[in-house]
Design a protein around this motif. Structure first.
Motif, PDB file in Angstrom:
ATOM      1  N   GLN A 177       0.837  -1.200   0.000  1.00  0.00           N
ATOM      2  CA  GLN A 177       0.000   0.000   0.000  1.00  0.00           C
ATOM      3  C   GLN A 177       0.869   1.245   0.000  1.00  0.00           C
ATOM      4  OE1 GLN A 177      -2.528  -0.611   3.398  1.00  0.00           O
ATOM      5  NE2 GLN A 177      -3.843  -2.057   2.329  1.00  0.00           N
ATOM      6  N   ALA A 178       1.934   1.239   0.801  1.00  0.00           N
ATOM      7  CA  ALA A 178       2.839   2.393   0.833  1.00  0.00           C
ATOM      8  C   ALA A 178       3.532   2.576  -0.512  1.00  0.00           C
ATOM      9  CB  ALA A 178       3.871   2.218   1.944  1.00  0.00           C
ATOM     10  N   LEU A 179       3.977   1.488  -1.120  1.00  0.00           N
ATOM     11  CA  LEU A 179       4.636   1.596  -2.425  1.00  0.00           C
ATOM     12  C   LEU A 179       3.682   2.128  -3.490  1.00  0.00           C
ATOM     13  CD1 LEU A 179       6.751  -1.690  -2.443  1.00  0.00           C
ATOM     14  CD2 LEU A 179       7.619   0.652  -2.349  1.00  0.00           C
ATOM     15  N   LEU A 180       2.436   1.727  -3.427  1.00  0.00           N
ATOM     16  CA  LEU A 180       1.469   2.179  -4.429  1.00  0.00           C
ATOM     17  C   LEU A 180       1.040   3.630  -4.217  1.00  0.00           C
ATOM     18  CD1 LEU A 180      -0.689  -1.063  -4.749  1.00  0.00           C
ATOM     19  CD2 LEU A 180       0.979  -0.164  -6.381  1.00  0.00           C
ATOM     20  N   ARG A 181       1.279   4.183  -3.030  1.00  0.00           N
ATOM     21  CA  ARG A 181       0.942   5.594  -2.775  1.00  0.00           C
ATOM     22  C   ARG A 181       1.988   6.557  -3.302  1.00  0.00           C
ATOM     23  NH1 ARG A 181      -0.738   3.637   2.381  1.00  0.00           N
ATOM     24  NH2 ARG A 181       1.264   4.219   3.271  1.00  0.00           N
ATOM     25  N   ILE A 182       3.157   6.058  -3.663  1.00  0.00           N
ATOM     26  CA  ILE A 182       4.236   6.934  -4.114  1.00  0.00           C
ATOM     27  C   ILE A 182       3.822   7.616  -5.402  1.00  0.00           C
ATOM     28  CG2 ILE A 182       6.621   7.028  -4.913  1.00  0.00           C
ATOM     29  CD1 ILE A 182       7.152   4.586  -3.112  1.00  0.00           C
ATOM     30  N   GLY A 183       3.985   8.907  -5.413  1.00  0.00           N
ATOM     31  CA  GLY A 183       3.618   9.678  -6.596  1.00  0.00           C
ATOM     32  C   GLY A 183       4.634  10.781  -6.854  1.00  0.00           C
ATOM     33  N   GLY A 184       4.366  11.578  -7.835  1.00  0.00           N
ATOM     34  CA  GLY A 184       5.254  12.663  -8.218  1.00  0.00           C
ATOM     35  C   GLY A 184       5.353  13.774  -7.188  1.00  0.00           C
ATOM     36  N   ASP A 185       4.431  13.818  -6.252  1.00  0.00           N
ATOM     37  CA  ASP A 185       4.454  14.873  -5.248  1.00  0.00           C
ATOM     38  C   ASP A 185       4.870  14.340  -3.877  1.00  0.00           C
ATOM     39  OD1 ASP A 185       2.226  13.344  -4.857  1.00  0.00           O
ATOM     40  OD2 ASP A 185       0.894  15.019  -4.420  1.00  0.00           O
ATOM     41  N   SER A 186       5.610  13.275  -3.842  1.00  0.00           N
ATOM     42  CA  SER A 186       5.988  12.617  -2.597  1.00  0.00           C
ATOM     43  C   SER A 186       7.342  13.110  -2.084  1.00  0.00           C
ATOM     44  CB  SER A 186       6.039  11.103  -2.794  1.00  0.00           C
ATOM     45  OG  SER A 186       4.784  10.617  -3.175  1.00  0.00           O
ATOM     46  N   PHE A 187       7.578  14.417  -2.088  1.00  0.00           N
ATOM     47  CA  PHE A 187       8.884  14.941  -1.716  1.00  0.00           C
ATOM     48  C   PHE A 187       8.910  15.667  -0.383  1.00  0.00           C
ATOM     49  CE2 PHE A 187       9.273  14.643  -6.380  1.00  0.00           C
ATOM     50  CZ  PHE A 187      10.293  13.728  -6.414  1.00  0.00           C
ATOM     51  N   THR A 188       7.795  15.787   0.306  1.00  0.00           N
ATOM     52  CA  THR A 188       7.834  16.374   1.639  1.00  0.00           C
ATOM     53  C   THR A 188       8.323  15.304   2.612  1.00  0.00           C
ATOM     54  OG1 THR A 188       5.582  15.732   2.216  1.00  0.00           O
ATOM     55  CG2 THR A 188       5.860  17.853   1.079  1.00  0.00           C
ATOM     56  N   LEU A 189       8.827  15.737   3.756  1.00  0.00           N
ATOM     57  CA  LEU A 189       9.340  14.774   4.730  1.00  0.00           C
ATOM     58  C   LEU A 189       8.237  13.827   5.195  1.00  0.00           C
ATOM     59  CD1 LEU A 189      11.864  13.885   6.226  1.00  0.00           C
ATOM     60  CD2 LEU A 189      11.244  15.469   8.063  1.00  0.00           C
TER      61      LEU A 189
END
Length: 187
Positions: free
Chosen positions: A83-95
């Motif tokens: 689930q965590a891997l599938l949530r990764i997107g282009g805007d996943s750069f905040t801490l």
């Protein structure tokens, strides 16, 4: 109570069929067993097609879509990591987003800023020492984190003060007959 009994219940009010000890009853029994088997297959399909309930081949199918497999071996751990891997997107750069994505390695990993621009520190708060499967985890973590970041790994071990608090004497520790690596991880 299975489908055979359901079929009998549907036909009983008509009062034109002998439902017990007859050819009709045997046919209803056979059809009921076939429907029961199909119901079991449908229940398995329903369970395995949803990532939140998958336990076996459903998890393997999702893992087959990804480059890396989570380190977790339990179905619940695998589900959470996927689930965590599938949530990764282009805007996943905040801490906060990075820390959410790090759950994809299958172990609790936490990123923190170091005060030096472009440098993050990763530590595993639940696991003393270097976690088992770290090489695989490291590959996953480095795939997840933005490539411009310098990643520094922080590991922690048992301290003498911690051992003294947990064990009354050194003899208690020796009774366990641990290796030095096991002593480092006694928490």
């Amino acid at each position: 109570m299975g489908y055979a009994e359901d079929l009998r219940a549907l036909l009983r009010p008509m009062r034109i069929y002998r439902l017990e000890g007859s050819v009709n009853g045997g046919e209803l029994e056979a059809q009921g067993r076939a429907l029961d088997r199909e119901e079991q297959r449908l229940e398995e399909l329903e369970r395995e097609m949803l990532l939140t309930t998958a336990q076996d081949w459903g998890l393997e199918a999702v893992e087959g879509l990804l480059t890396r497999r989570p380190v977790s071996t339990t179905p619940e751990g695998r589900r959470q990591a996927l689930q965590a891997l599938l949530r990764i997107g282009g805007d996943s750069f905040t801490l906060a987003a990075i820390n959410d994505n790090l759950k994809g390695c299958g172990l609790n990993a936490v990123a923190s800023e170091t005060g030096t621009p472009g440098v993050v520190e990763i530590y595993f708060p639940d696991v003393p020492g270097i976690p088992d499967g770290f090489a695989q985890m490291r590959a996953i973590l480095e795939d997840i984190l933005p490539c411009h970041l310098d990643i520094r790994y922080h590991f922690w071990y048992a301290t003498w003060a911690g051992l003294e608090a947990r064990f009354a004497t050194w003899g208690d520790i020796e009774a366990l007959a641990p290796t030095w690596e096991e002593i480092e991880k006694l928490v």
